[in-house]
Write an enzyme that holds these catalytic residues in place. Structure first.
Site, PDB file in Angstrom:
ATOM      1  N   PHE A 167      -1.628  16.252   3.915  1.00 58.22           N
ATOM      2  CA  PHE A 167      -1.802  15.658   2.597  1.00 58.22           C
ATOM      3  C   PHE A 167      -0.479  15.683   1.845  1.00 58.22           C
ATOM      4  O   PHE A 167       0.149  16.724   1.719  1.00 58.22           O
ATOM      5  CB  PHE A 167      -2.886  16.393   1.814  1.00 58.22           C
ATOM      6  CG  PHE A 167      -3.337  15.625   0.607  1.00 58.22           C
ATOM      7  CD1 PHE A 167      -4.234  14.575   0.739  1.00 58.22           C
ATOM      8  CD2 PHE A 167      -2.841  15.924  -0.651  1.00 58.22           C
ATOM      9  CE1 PHE A 167      -4.632  13.825  -0.360  1.00 58.22           C
ATOM     10  CE2 PHE A 167      -3.243  15.189  -1.764  1.00 58.22           C
ATOM     11  CZ  PHE A 167      -4.134  14.142  -1.614  1.00 58.22           C
TER      12      PHE A 167
ATOM     13  N   GLU B  16       0.844  -1.205   0.000  1.00 55.48           N
ATOM     14  CA  GLU B  16       0.000   0.000   0.000  1.00 55.48           C
ATOM     15  C   GLU B  16       0.868   1.241   0.000  1.00 55.48           C
ATOM     16  O   GLU B  16       1.923   1.273   0.630  1.00 55.48           O
ATOM     17  CB  GLU B  16      -0.857   0.004   1.277  1.00 55.48           C
ATOM     18  CG  GLU B  16      -2.305  -0.390   1.072  1.00 55.48           C
ATOM     19  CD  GLU B  16      -3.168   0.743   0.534  1.00 55.48           C
ATOM     20  OE1 GLU B  16      -2.678   1.544  -0.287  1.00 55.48           O
ATOM     21  OE2 GLU B  16      -4.331   0.803   0.925  1.00 55.48           O
TER      22      GLU B  16
ATOM     23  N   ASP C 291      -3.967   6.147   5.832  1.00 53.45           N
ATOM     24  CA  ASP C 291      -4.445   7.434   6.334  1.00 53.45           C
ATOM     25  C   ASP C 291      -5.474   7.141   7.420  1.00 53.45           C
ATOM     26  O   ASP C 291      -5.126   6.832   8.546  1.00 53.45           O
ATOM     27  CB  ASP C 291      -5.009   8.212   5.142  1.00 53.45           C
ATOM     28  CG  ASP C 291      -5.470   9.617   5.494  1.00 53.45           C
ATOM     29  OD1 ASP C 291      -5.401   9.997   6.661  1.00 53.45           O
ATOM     30  OD2 ASP C 291      -5.908  10.339   4.574  1.00 53.45           O
TER      31      ASP C 291
HETATM   32  P1  IMP Z   1      -7.548   5.779   3.909  1.00 50.57           P
HETATM   33  O1  IMP Z   1      -8.693   4.886   3.573  1.00 50.57           O
HETATM   34  O2  IMP Z   1      -8.023   7.047   4.565  1.00 50.57           O
HETATM   35  O3  IMP Z   1      -6.478   5.103   4.739  1.00 50.57           O
HETATM   36  O4  IMP Z   1      -6.891   6.294   2.557  1.00 50.57           O
HETATM   37  C1  IMP Z   1      -6.663   5.421   1.545  1.00 50.57           C
HETATM   38  C2  IMP Z   1      -6.201   5.980   0.248  1.00 50.57           C
HETATM   39  O5  IMP Z   1      -6.392   7.386   0.129  1.00 50.57           O
HETATM   40  C3  IMP Z   1      -4.717   5.754   0.057  1.00 50.57           C
HETATM   41  O6  IMP Z   1      -4.429   4.465  -0.435  1.00 50.57           O
HETATM   42  C4  IMP Z   1      -4.375   6.856  -0.920  1.00 50.57           C
HETATM   43  O7  IMP Z   1      -4.628   6.438  -2.237  1.00 50.57           O
HETATM   44  C5  IMP Z   1      -5.321   7.970  -0.544  1.00 50.57           C
HETATM   45  N1  IMP Z   1      -4.637   8.929   0.356  1.00 50.57           N
HETATM   46  C6  IMP Z   1      -4.690   8.993   1.701  1.00 50.57           C
HETATM   47  N2  IMP Z   1      -3.913   9.990   2.176  1.00 50.57           N
HETATM   48  C7  IMP Z   1      -3.351  10.558   1.095  1.00 50.57           C
HETATM   49  C8  IMP Z   1      -2.417  11.652   0.923  1.00 50.57           C
HETATM   50  O8  IMP Z   1      -1.929  12.305   1.852  1.00 50.57           O
HETATM   51  N3  IMP Z   1      -2.081  11.935  -0.365  1.00 50.57           N
HETATM   52  C9  IMP Z   1      -2.547  11.256  -1.443  1.00 50.57           C
HETATM   53  N4  IMP Z   1      -3.415  10.235  -1.322  1.00 50.57           N
HETATM   54  C10 IMP Z   1      -3.807   9.886  -0.073  1.00 50.57           C
END
Ligand code: IMP
Ligand code: MG
Length: 205
Positions: A176, A123, A127
């Protein structure tokens, strides 16, 4: 001198990433570098060695989560000194915005059967953890022999679910980030380091 090997000047071989007014076109809107190309390369070598030791005698199946993990998969897998197989899955999470919706849709499923396999999920970033949580549940249901996660980045302290991520490259603040596979509205994936965007670049979304 006859037969002398001429080495290039060191300055010519070390790329100094430029952020700000000197940036190349893909780097515009990046405020600063959070993790450099060299730091990423060093970390992936370390993780690759660790994975090689941990999976000795086995043939893990690496599963990359598209699109963010494409670069990590390419670079990390080259440091794993074992026979591996590679597969990819595509899920929809963010769309063009910077906040997770918690809704995960599988856009492309795996080609491999996971039953009895040692699966390592690759992965880009953890986040909120919602995407990973969903994926792990889904993959566990396919009865792999083992299932672990390798994430290049993990944002500190903001996971909404408890997750066991065995291999983490870097813990970063909950800002971000873009680059090294990570996008903002599909841009910046080919930036070779992880950088912070200027807030003006996404404030209005
Ligand atoms: P989560 O479900 O919130 O953990 O986020 C999952 C997905 O969101 C990651 O696999 C990324 O593709 C995208 N994502 C999360 N944080 C960032 C960031 O800071 N920059 C760019 N993409 C992000
Ligand atoms: Mg994205």
């Amino acid at each position: 001198m006859e037969g002398r090997v001429v080495l290039p000047e060191l300055e010519d071989t070390v790329r100094v990433p430029s952020v700000g007014p000197l940036a190349d076109a893909r780097e515009r809107d990046i405020e600063r570098i959070l993790i450099s190309e060299q730091e990423i390369a060093d970390k992936l070598r370390e993780l690759g060695e660790q994975i090689t030791r941990d999976y000795q005698g086995r043939e893990p199946l690496l599963i990359g989560v598209l699109k963010g993990a494409f670069m990590l998969m390419a670079d990390l897998s080259r440091h794993i000194r074992l026979p591996v197989e590679v597969d990819f899955m595509a899920v929809a999470s963010y769309g063009a915005a910077t906040k997770t919706s918690g809704v995960v849709r599988i856009l492309k499923d795996l080609d491999h059967d996971l039953e009895g396999r040692d699966v390592l999920l690759v992965e880009d970033i953890v986040d909120s953890g919602l995407t990973l949580n969903y994926l792990l549940k889904n993959l566990r249901g396919r009865r792999p022999a083992s299932l672990e996660v390798c994430a290049l980045l993990k944002k500190t302290g903001i996971q909404r679910v408890h997750l066991d991520v065995k291999y983490v490259g870097f813990e970063i603040p909950p800002d971000f980030v873009v680059g090294y596979g990570l996008d903002f509205a599909e841009r910046f994936r080919n930036v070779p380091y992880v950088g912070l965007l200027r807030p003006e670049a996404y404030r209005d979304l």
